[in-house]
Design an enzyme around this catalytic site. Structure first.
Site, PDB file in Angstrom:
ATOM      1  N   ASP A 188       0.820  -1.203   0.000  1.00 55.56           N
ATOM      2  CA  ASP A 188       0.000   0.000   0.000  1.00 55.56           C
ATOM      3  C   ASP A 188       0.863   1.266   0.000  1.00 55.56           C
ATOM      4  O   ASP A 188       1.970   1.284   0.550  1.00 55.56           O
ATOM      5  CB  ASP A 188      -0.888  -0.033   1.260  1.00 55.56           C
ATOM      6  CG  ASP A 188      -2.033   0.927   1.227  1.00 55.56           C
ATOM      7  OD1 ASP A 188      -2.433   1.359   0.133  1.00 55.56           O
ATOM      8  OD2 ASP A 188      -2.572   1.233   2.317  1.00 55.56           O
ATOM      9  N   ASN A 236     -10.212  -0.345   1.541  1.00 52.66           N
ATOM     10  CA  ASN A 236      -9.067  -0.413   2.445  1.00 52.66           C
ATOM     11  C   ASN A 236      -9.514  -0.150   3.882  1.00 52.66           C
ATOM     12  O   ASN A 236     -10.158   0.870   4.163  1.00 52.66           O
ATOM     13  CB  ASN A 236      -8.010   0.616   2.047  1.00 52.66           C
ATOM     14  CG  ASN A 236      -7.287   0.243   0.769  1.00 52.66           C
ATOM     15  OD1 ASN A 236      -7.718  -0.644   0.038  1.00 52.66           O
ATOM     16  ND2 ASN A 236      -6.192   0.922   0.488  1.00 52.66           N
ATOM     17  N   ALA A 255      -7.859  -0.026   7.686  1.00 54.40           N
ATOM     18  CA  ALA A 255      -6.651  -0.047   8.518  1.00 54.40           C
ATOM     19  C   ALA A 255      -6.953   0.427   9.934  1.00 54.40           C
ATOM     20  O   ALA A 255      -6.735  -0.286  10.912  1.00 54.40           O
ATOM     21  CB  ALA A 255      -5.552   0.809   7.892  1.00 54.40           C
TER      22      ALA A 255
END
Length: 285
Positions: free
Chosen positions: A82, A229, A231
């Site tokens: 990433d 995504n 996180a």
């Protein structure tokens, strides 16, 4: 099975109407638990590594661990580096065996971003590595202007020309999303997303997927986002689970092994929820 190409996973997601959860990891447990839940759910995921977390786990080690664990399950697992922000960092992903890498030139002007992306794509494609790029800057959720000001958002016309000029395999776009924890609830620009999706042939990626309301995530999936995504929420789920175990422990002398094992269920419950939320149709391989 061994790792699956990210493009293959995203194509499957597009065909079967689910969103691919791409989890950013920084230790063994995060990789192992995410893959185990994906195997239980029989839904593909992507394991991602953010280069800024290399102080906890080397970029190379994250790739080796993911490949080893992926080889032990039947569900397709993707591996992605990433947010590389330079040619050299992107090439380190190629060097260490990442089948998919990101080059993020979104803080640059359009021409500079396109030039950098084109150079990375040319080098990566020469050795069979896929490239995600970003157009329209996805800033910080801590800065209201970053995700509320449409001047930062992806221009649909530029998105078309950007993909044509660079040959990137997927595109991260800015539609009211931001990285990290949001200071206010985001409101995604679905009209813009719909236009981009209809005009751009490559898979679309949403960064900053943590804490966006579920209904917005699902609508974004329906309108063309293939990869989400995640996180900050994953990191927080791990932290909160460990904290609760430590608070409730009756063992005077604690052990991290015991702490992590007792934290596993809560973290896996979080992972399972995210995978199922992005898979409202209940698709399984």
């Amino acid at each position: 099975m061994a790792l699956e190409r990210v493009s293959t996973i995203l194509k499957d997601a597009d065909e079967h109407k689910y969103g691919v959860a791409a989890f950013n990891i920084f230790n063994y447990e995060m990789i192992a638990w995410a893959i185990q839940v994906a195997e239980d759910e029989r839904v593909p995921i992507v394991i991602q590594f953010y280069p800024g977390w290399d102080k906890y786990m080397p970029i190379s080690t994250a790739a080796v661990v993911t490949k080893d664990l992926a080889s032990k399950v039947k569900v397709p697992i993707g591996l992605h580096l990433d947010h590389s922000n330079s040619f050299e960092l992107a090439m380190s992903g190629v060097k260490y065996g990442y089948p998919s890498i990101m080059i993020d030139g979104s803080t640059l002007d359009y021409e500079s971003n396109a030039k950098l992306t084109r150079e990375v794509v040319k080098a990566a494609h020469a050795v069979g590595v896929e490239v995600e790029a970003e157009l329209g800057h996805v800033g910080s959720g801590a800065n209201l202007d970053d995700f509320k000001n449409s001047d930062h958002f992806t221009d649909p016309d530029q998105a078309v020309s950007f993909i044509e000029e660079t040959g990137a395999d997927s595109l991260a776009i800015s539609i009211g999303n931001g990285h990290g924890q949001y200071v206010a609830t985001p409101n995604l620009d679905f009209e813009r997303l719909d236009v981009i999706n209809k005009r751009v042939a490559v898979p679309l990626v949403l960064h900053g997927g943590s804490d966006i309301p579920d209904e917005q995530m699902q609508k974004a999936m329906q309108l063309g986002i293939n990869k989400f995504n995640i996180a900050t929420e994953f990191n927080r789920a791990f932290y909160n689970s460990v904290r609760e175990v430590m608070k409730e422990s009756e063992t005077p002398a604690g052990y991290m092994f015991e702490c992590f094992r007792k934290s596993e269920k809560a973290v896996k419950d979080f992972l399972r929820y995210k995978i199922r939320m992005l898979n409202p149709g209940g698709y399984h391989i």
